[in-house]
Design an enzyme around this catalytic site. Structure first.
Site, PDB file in Angstrom:
ATOM      1  N   GLU A  28     -20.503  20.607 -12.830  1.00  0.00           N
ATOM      2  CA  GLU A  28     -20.225  22.034 -13.029  1.00  0.00           C
ATOM      3  C   GLU A  28     -19.645  22.192 -14.441  1.00  0.00           C
ATOM      4  OE1 GLU A  28     -17.143  23.449 -10.344  1.00  0.00           O
ATOM      5  OE2 GLU A  28     -18.301  25.261  -9.914  1.00  0.00           O
ATOM      6  N   SER A  66     -10.687  20.489 -11.252  1.00  0.00           N
ATOM      7  CA  SER A  66     -11.450  20.988 -10.107  1.00  0.00           C
ATOM      8  C   SER A  66     -11.222  22.473  -9.902  1.00  0.00           C
ATOM      9  CB  SER A  66     -11.009  20.307  -8.823  1.00  0.00           C
ATOM     10  OG  SER A  66     -10.599  19.010  -9.022  1.00  0.00           O
TER      11      SER A  66
END
Ligand code: CAA
Length: 286
Positions: free
Chosen positions: A154, A121
């Protein structure tokens, strides 16, 4: 199905690893899911089974498709079993040392063509790539939670990530019906550089007595049309993960604006990690 990449390895069978396993298996990929803890693998298969049961009940899939998806996932406790995968996605805890160990081991055992991806992350993809001999085939593929529901992935380009590796990741994600957004490597990338300070600030509002948990969440839900309030979302993500990301932003930028709220630190120390522990800003029945 991607014309070349058929076999996907996943390291770490937590919330993210099991979600990633599900979405690839549903598209017909052969998935090898690896975790040191047998209990975690069982839990992951049970979660996937439950999600597929819900899809079956809603007539989105039939019984044979459910069974086939489950058959497409094999579980392993030995990381060497993933050596022949075309793409391996690491989804272990959000800690550089743990991820480094996984990347060093995979780099030694995997085929030359294998792409090594991290679902991190916030941790630097360039730094992870530097512990391998294949910097051009290391990339960030960051899914959102809950993985089967969220469209965005992403994709993070490290300094040495090749154009071919980025193109392969985009093709695979398109095949999963996900939308890839490519960004450059930087602490927290875009998603968590924007999201986490908002969550941290929401925690500060509670810490300083500006508003109750319910008040802060209601303001953001009803006032900003967020699907869930930031504290409820923090519980979904996991407060330990939120703290790890804030620490990465704080040390990555050396900027006090990213300092984690003391209340977040205290809750993590107390084992109140959100939904997964049954207690976070809200209480959950297990
Ligand atoms: N796994 C699989 N499916 C799930 C699920 C889960 N854990 N949770 C919910 N769903 C599905 C439900 O089955 C339902 O499916 P259908 O519409 O097909 O019937 C759908 O999602 C909606 O669920 P609900 O009706 O129960 O609840 P909801 O409408 O409130 O939606 C939500 C739940 C999708 C989680 C929604 O509240 C939401 O989008 N919240 C924000 C989530 C978010 O921001 N995620 C990103 C977190 S940040 C991150 O992941 C990155 C990071 O690095 C920290």
């Amino acid at each position: 199905m991607h014309p070349v990449f058929h076999h996907i390895g996943i390291v770490g069978a937590g919330t993210m690893g099991s979600g990633i396993a599900q979405v690839f298996a549903q598209r017909g990929y052969t998935v090898s899911l690896c975790d040191l803890a047998a209990g975690q693998l069982e839990k992951a298969l049970s979660t996937v089974g439950k999600n597929l049961r819900s899809d079956l009940d809603k007539n989105r899939i039939n019984a044979e498709q459910r069974e086939q998806t489950l058959r497409n996932i094999q579980t392993f406790s030995d990381i060497n079993a993933l050596a022949n995968s075309d793409l391996i996605i690491e989804a272990v805890s959000e800690n550089f040392e743990s991820k480094k160990e996984v990347f060093v081991s995979l780099d030694q055992t995997c085929s030359d063509h294998t792409i090594l991806a991290s679902n991190t992350s916030s941790i630097s993809i360039t730094q992870l790539a530097s512990v391998t001999q294949r910097g051009d085939r290391v990339i960030g593929i960051h899914f959102m939670n809950p993985v089967p529901v969220m469209k965005l992935v992403e994709v993070i380009r490290g300094v040495h990530t090749s154009g071919d590796t980025v193109a392969t990741a985009i093709d695979l994600l398109r095949d999963l019906d996900k939308v890839a957004v490519v960004v450059n490597d930087s602490p927290g990338f875009v998603s968590n550089r924007v999201l986490m300070p908002m969550i941290n600030e929401a925690i500060f509002c509670v810490f300083e007595g500006v508003g109750t948990v319910e008040a802060v969440d209601s303001v953001m839900k009803l006032g900003m049309n967020h699907p869930m309030g930031p504290l409820s979302l923090a519980d979904l993500i996991g407060l330990d993960v939120c703290l790890d990301i804030m620490e990465t932003l704080y040390t990555g930028f050396n900027d006090s604006k990213y300092r984690p709220c003391p209340l977040l630190k205290k809750m993590v120390a107390a084992g109140c990690l959100g939904r997964k522990s049954g207690q976070g800003f809200y209480q959950y029945s297990q």
